[in-house]
Motif scaffolding. Structure first.
Motif, short mmCIF file in Angstrom:
data_model
loop_
_atom_site.label_atom_id
_atom_site.label_comp_id
_atom_site.label_asym_id
_atom_site.label_seq_id
_atom_site.Cartn_x
_atom_site.Cartn_y
_atom_site.Cartn_z
N THR A 1 8.41 43.36 -37.63
CA THR A 1 7.59 44.11 -38.17
C THR A 1 6.79 43.54 -39.70
O THR A 1 5.68 43.27 -39.94
CB THR A 1 7.55 45.50 -38.27
OG1 THR A 1 7.96 46.08 -36.99
CG2 THR A 1 6.61 46.26 -38.79
N VAL A 2 7.96 43.22 -40.38
CA VAL A 2 7.77 42.45 -41.53
C VAL A 2 6.93 41.34 -41.48
O VAL A 2 6.12 40.93 -42.12
CB VAL A 2 9.12 42.46 -42.46
CG1 VAL A 2 8.94 41.53 -43.65
CG2 VAL A 2 9.72 43.62 -42.79
N ILE A 3 7.54 40.67 -40.63
CA ILE A 3 7.00 39.18 -40.42
C ILE A 3 5.54 39.14 -39.94
O ILE A 3 4.51 38.55 -40.71
CB ILE A 3 7.76 38.22 -38.98
CG1 ILE A 3 9.18 38.11 -39.80
CG2 ILE A 3 7.09 37.02 -38.85
CD1 ILE A 3 10.02 37.39 -38.84
N ARG A 4 5.18 40.24 -39.10
CA ARG A 4 3.82 40.46 -38.46
C ARG A 4 2.94 40.76 -39.53
O ARG A 4 1.89 40.31 -39.49
CB ARG A 4 3.88 41.47 -37.32
CG ARG A 4 2.80 41.36 -36.23
CD ARG A 4 2.97 42.36 -35.24
NE ARG A 4 4.00 42.19 -34.31
CZ ARG A 4 3.42 41.61 -33.01
NH1 ARG A 4 2.21 41.38 -32.65
NH2 ARG A 4 4.50 41.50 -32.16
N GLU A 5 3.29 41.44 -40.29
CA GLU A 5 2.70 42.03 -41.56
C GLU A 5 2.22 40.85 -42.49
O GLU A 5 1.06 40.84 -42.99
CB GLU A 5 3.40 43.13 -42.30
CG GLU A 5 3.23 44.61 -41.49
CD GLU A 5 1.77 45.03 -41.07
OE1 GLU A 5 0.88 45.15 -41.94
OE2 GLU A 5 1.65 45.67 -40.12
N TYR A 6 3.31 40.36 -42.85
CA TYR A 6 3.15 39.11 -43.71
C TYR A 6 2.05 38.27 -43.43
O TYR A 6 1.17 37.72 -43.93
CB TYR A 6 4.52 38.47 -44.20
CG TYR A 6 4.52 37.35 -45.12
CD1 TYR A 6 4.41 37.50 -46.49
CD2 TYR A 6 4.06 35.96 -44.63
CE1 TYR A 6 4.24 36.59 -47.45
CE2 TYR A 6 3.87 34.88 -45.81
CZ TYR A 6 4.04 35.17 -46.88
OH TYR A 6 3.85 34.41 -47.92
N VAL A 7 2.30 37.77 -42.02
CA VAL A 7 1.38 36.76 -41.47
C VAL A 7 -0.11 37.12 -41.44
O VAL A 7 -1.13 36.55 -41.62
CB VAL A 7 1.90 36.52 -40.13
CG1 VAL A 7 0.81 35.76 -39.25
CG2 VAL A 7 3.18 35.69 -40.02
N LYS A 8 -0.26 38.64 -41.28
CA LYS A 8 -1.80 39.15 -41.06
C LYS A 8 -2.25 38.60 -42.63
O LYS A 8 -3.50 38.87 -42.70
CB LYS A 8 -1.60 40.46 -40.85
CG LYS A 8 -1.56 40.81 -39.35
CD LYS A 8 -1.49 42.33 -39.02
CE LYS A 8 -1.34 42.60 -37.56
NZ LYS A 8 -1.42 43.88 -37.41
N LYS A 9 -1.37 39.03 -43.49
CA LYS A 9 -1.78 39.16 -45.05
C LYS A 9 -2.12 37.53 -45.50
O LYS A 9 -2.80 37.36 -46.48
CB LYS A 9 -1.07 39.76 -46.06
CG LYS A 9 -0.97 41.32 -45.73
CD LYS A 9 -0.11 42.07 -46.45
CE LYS A 9 -0.10 43.45 -46.17
NZ LYS A 9 1.02 44.27 -46.71
N GLN A 10 -1.39 36.69 -44.77
CA GLN A 10 -1.63 35.51 -45.23
C GLN A 10 -1.95 34.46 -44.15
O GLN A 10 -1.28 33.63 -43.49
CB GLN A 10 0.00 34.95 -45.72
CG GLN A 10 0.75 35.82 -46.65
CD GLN A 10 0.12 35.48 -47.99
OE1 GLN A 10 -0.72 34.62 -48.60
NE2 GLN A 10 0.15 36.83 -48.53
N PRO A 11 -3.20 34.52 -43.67
CA PRO A 11 -3.79 33.73 -42.67
C PRO A 11 -3.79 32.40 -42.89
O PRO A 11 -4.01 31.77 -44.12
CB PRO A 11 -4.93 34.44 -42.26
CG PRO A 11 -5.53 34.90 -43.62
CD PRO A 11 -4.17 35.24 -44.27
N LEU A 12 -3.51 31.44 -41.82
CA LEU A 12 -3.57 30.01 -41.92
C LEU A 12 -4.56 29.50 -40.94
O LEU A 12 -4.85 30.30 -39.95
CB LEU A 12 -2.07 29.39 -41.57
CG LEU A 12 -0.96 29.80 -42.23
CD1 LEU A 12 0.38 29.14 -41.75
CD2 LEU A 12 -1.00 29.14 -43.66
N ALA A 13 -5.01 28.48 -41.15
CA ALA A 13 -5.74 27.66 -40.30
C ALA A 13 -5.05 27.26 -39.01
O ALA A 13 -3.99 26.74 -39.15
CB ALA A 13 -6.65 26.53 -41.02
#
Length: 66
Positions: A1-13
């Protein structure tokens, strides 16, 4: 869950990695830049619009998020 939330907030190309299937255990080449997640041992990258969690020591995929 922590990883999923972080990735949503830090989108990459999204990047393309020809010849690599996005399966757990597949290794990504050195040419793919891995991105850090604070307080997590793994790194992430977006390949073909899918977020991939990678072990930075082996560069092997440990999780694929859709």
């Amino acid at each position: 869950t922590v990883i999923r939330e972080y990735v949503k907030k830090q989108p990459l190309a999204s990047v393309k990695v020809p010849g690599v299937e996005l399966n757990i255990g597949s290794a990504l080449p050195e040419t793919v830049e891995l991105h850090e997640i604070p307080d997590v041992q793994y790194r992430y990258v977006v390949v073909d619009n899918r977020t991939v969690l990678v072990d930075p020591g082996t560069r092997k995929i440990v999780k694929v998020y859709d």
